[in-house]
Scaffold this motif. Structure first.
Motif, PDB file in Angstrom:
ATOM      1  N   TYR A 198      75.067   5.801 -28.112  1.00 55.35           N
ATOM      2  CA  TYR A 198      75.571   7.041 -27.257  1.00 55.35           C
ATOM      3  C   TYR A 198      74.387   7.352 -26.385  1.00 55.35           C
ATOM      4  O   TYR A 198      74.387   8.357 -25.571  1.00 55.35           O
ATOM      5  N   THR A 199      73.187   6.906 -26.718  1.00 53.83           N
ATOM      6  CA  THR A 199      71.869   7.348 -26.133  1.00 53.83           C
ATOM      7  C   THR A 199      71.184   6.429 -25.361  1.00 53.83           C
ATOM      8  O   THR A 199      70.406   6.458 -24.356  1.00 53.83           O
ATOM      9  N   ILE A 235      66.742  12.564 -22.644  1.00 53.50           N
ATOM     10  CA  ILE A 235      68.224  11.878 -22.525  1.00 53.50           C
ATOM     11  C   ILE A 235      69.082  12.802 -22.977  1.00 53.50           C
ATOM     12  O   ILE A 235      68.957  13.261 -24.064  1.00 53.50           O
ATOM     13  N   HIS A 238      75.173  13.224 -25.777  1.00 53.66           N
ATOM     14  CA  HIS A 238      76.545  13.060 -25.667  1.00 53.66           C
ATOM     15  C   HIS A 238      77.334  14.160 -26.352  1.00 53.66           C
ATOM     16  O   HIS A 238      76.990  14.366 -27.496  1.00 53.66           O
ATOM     17  N   CYS A 294      75.438   0.681 -24.589  1.00 51.38           N
ATOM     18  CA  CYS A 294      75.233   1.784 -23.996  1.00 51.38           C
ATOM     19  C   CYS A 294      75.291   1.337 -22.396  1.00 51.38           C
ATOM     20  O   CYS A 294      76.087   2.101 -21.597  1.00 51.38           O
ATOM     21  N   LEU A 298      78.064   2.562 -19.736  1.00 48.94           N
ATOM     22  CA  LEU A 298      77.879   3.145 -18.510  1.00 48.94           C
ATOM     23  C   LEU A 298      78.117   2.312 -17.214  1.00 48.94           C
ATOM     24  O   LEU A 298      78.672   3.018 -16.156  1.00 48.94           O
ATOM     25  N   LYS A 308      72.028   5.810 -14.786  1.00 49.44           N
ATOM     26  CA  LYS A 308      71.607   4.893 -16.208  1.00 49.44           C
ATOM     27  C   LYS A 308      70.411   4.308 -16.322  1.00 49.44           C
ATOM     28  O   LYS A 308      69.976   4.240 -17.420  1.00 49.44           O
ATOM     29  N   ILE A 311      68.290   7.112 -18.027  1.00 50.92           N
ATOM     30  CA  ILE A 311      68.667   7.405 -19.294  1.00 50.92           C
ATOM     31  C   ILE A 311      68.196   6.234 -20.368  1.00 50.92           C
ATOM     32  O   ILE A 311      67.820   6.409 -21.337  1.00 50.92           O
ATOM     33  N   ARG A 333      73.774  14.207 -17.985  1.00 50.65           N
ATOM     34  CA  ARG A 333      74.760  14.612 -18.807  1.00 50.65           C
ATOM     35  C   ARG A 333      76.106  14.255 -18.419  1.00 50.65           C
ATOM     36  O   ARG A 333      76.834  13.643 -19.207  1.00 50.65           O
ATOM     37  N   ILE A 336      76.397  10.254 -18.976  1.00 52.72           N
ATOM     38  CA  ILE A 336      76.536   9.983 -20.090  1.00 52.72           C
ATOM     39  C   ILE A 336      77.669  10.474 -20.600  1.00 52.72           C
ATOM     40  O   ILE A 336      78.323   9.635 -21.560  1.00 52.72           O
ATOM     41  N   ASN A 337      78.209  11.268 -20.083  1.00 50.02           N
ATOM     42  CA  ASN A 337      79.466  11.933 -20.872  1.00 50.02           C
ATOM     43  C   ASN A 337      80.977  10.965 -20.278  1.00 50.02           C
ATOM     44  O   ASN A 337      82.006  11.321 -20.662  1.00 50.02           O
TER      45      ASN A 337
END
Length: 340
Positions: A198-199, A235, A238, A294, A298, A308, A311, A333, A336-337
């Protein structure tokens, strides 16, 4: 080659020592040790430099060898660039792949000698990445050699590495496996896999992340050590992994990822943990597959391509993205969410 009187001598000491080679000089009829070294070549280099500086003595007919160039280049490179421990280890391994060159004088090393080293690495079945590391080392060493006027040519750029054939193509975690990770959070270390997914962090970036680089109030992580310049980034955390990060912050140790005693993980130790976790969830993934996961998530969420890249810490391929497009944390953010 016979050394002149008063030049000093290099000897190997008995026993199991970290630095078994010593350079000795005669003073008042006794031999006095000046410095200790891990290898004989390092000791010989020190002896040559010492005599040139203090006694104005140079070994007649001496030709600098490939190994001597390496041991002269390495301290210079470390002092100038402060490479990571993993990078230094890769230099050491690449140097060992060049064993056939070690005793050769630089002026006698031609293109075909270097290409033979690359061909030997490929013949052993080592990866394209290993070939690149050898070529990179050769390029750095010969650039230094030209700068110091030890040689006048650098053939590294001409070396043929062949085609890059992936040994094991990377694959993203399936949704079923991600759900399995969430349902097994009670297993020590499972949270690190979810944090990677998630990162989009590289595993080295995660293991080097200190708690000082975690900003819970602003909900972001700051990467200060990475393999590339683009990897130095912020980063957003999430929403789903925020409790996992918070729990890690409240655990012992300086680093975000540490064991119950607060001891940090190096890559080798973490790989042991990783392999154990893969068996427990009945999966076969590499640590780098988290990064691919990840990126895939995305893409599936139709996140902004530039967000993207920011991140994941990829360099932008388009000059407009690189120079004029800026993504603040709020926008990152939001991107990523989108991952569920």
């Amino acid at each position: 080659m016979r050394k002149p009187n008063g030049y000093g001598s290099v000897k190997k000491l008995t026993g199991n020592r970290r630095r078994p080679f010593v350079f000795l000089v005669s003073q008042e009829g006794k031999q006095r040790p000046l410095a200790y070294f891990c290898t004989q070549i390092e000791a010989e280099i020190y002896a040559a430099d010492y005599n040139k500086k203090h006694n104005n003595k140079i070994l007649s007919g001496h030709e600098i060898t490939f190994a001597e160039l390496y041991y002269r280049w390495l301290p210079f490179h470390i002092d100038k660039y402060q490479p990571a421990k993993t990078t230094l280890c890769s230099y050491k391994v690449a140097f060992q792949h060049c064993l056939s060159l070690h005793e050769m004088p630089l002026i006698k090393i031609k293109y075909h000698h270097l290409q033979r080293v690359i061909d030997d690495v490929k013949r052993k079945g080592l990866s394209y990445s290993s070939c690149k590391k050898v070529r990179s080392l050769l390029s750095l060493m010969f650039k230094y050699g030209i700068m110091m006027e030890y040689c006048n040519k650098n053939y590294a750029g001409l070396l043929n590495l062949g085609r890059n054939k992936a040994v094991r193509p990377h694959k993203p975690f399936t949704r079923q496996k991600i759900n399995k990770l969430w349902s097994n959070l009670h297993i020590e270390g499972i949270d690190t896999i979810l944090i990677l997914i998630y990162t989009g962090m590289r595993v080295g970036e995660l293991l080097n992340l200190t708690k000082d680089n975690v900003y819970l109030r602003q909900k972001y992580l700051k990467i200060t050590k990475s393999k590339t310049l683009s990897g130095l980034r912020s980063i957003p955390i999430h929403d789903k992994i925020f409790p996992l990060i918070q729990r890690r912050i409240n655990s012992p140790g300086k680093y975000l990822i540490a064991d119950e005693q607060g001891n940090s993980y190096n890559y080798s130790r973490y790989r042991t943990l990783w392999n154990k976790l893969m068996k427990q969830i009945n999966a076969k993934y590499s640590t780098h597959d988290c990064r691919h996961t990840c990126a895939t998530l995305l893409d599936n969420a139709e996140a902004n391509p530039n967000a993207k890249r920011r991140i994941l810490g990829h360099s932008g391929g388009d000059i407009t993205d690189k120079t004029y497009t800026h993504k603040n944390l709020k926008q990152l953010r939001k991107a990523i969410n989108k991952i569920k």
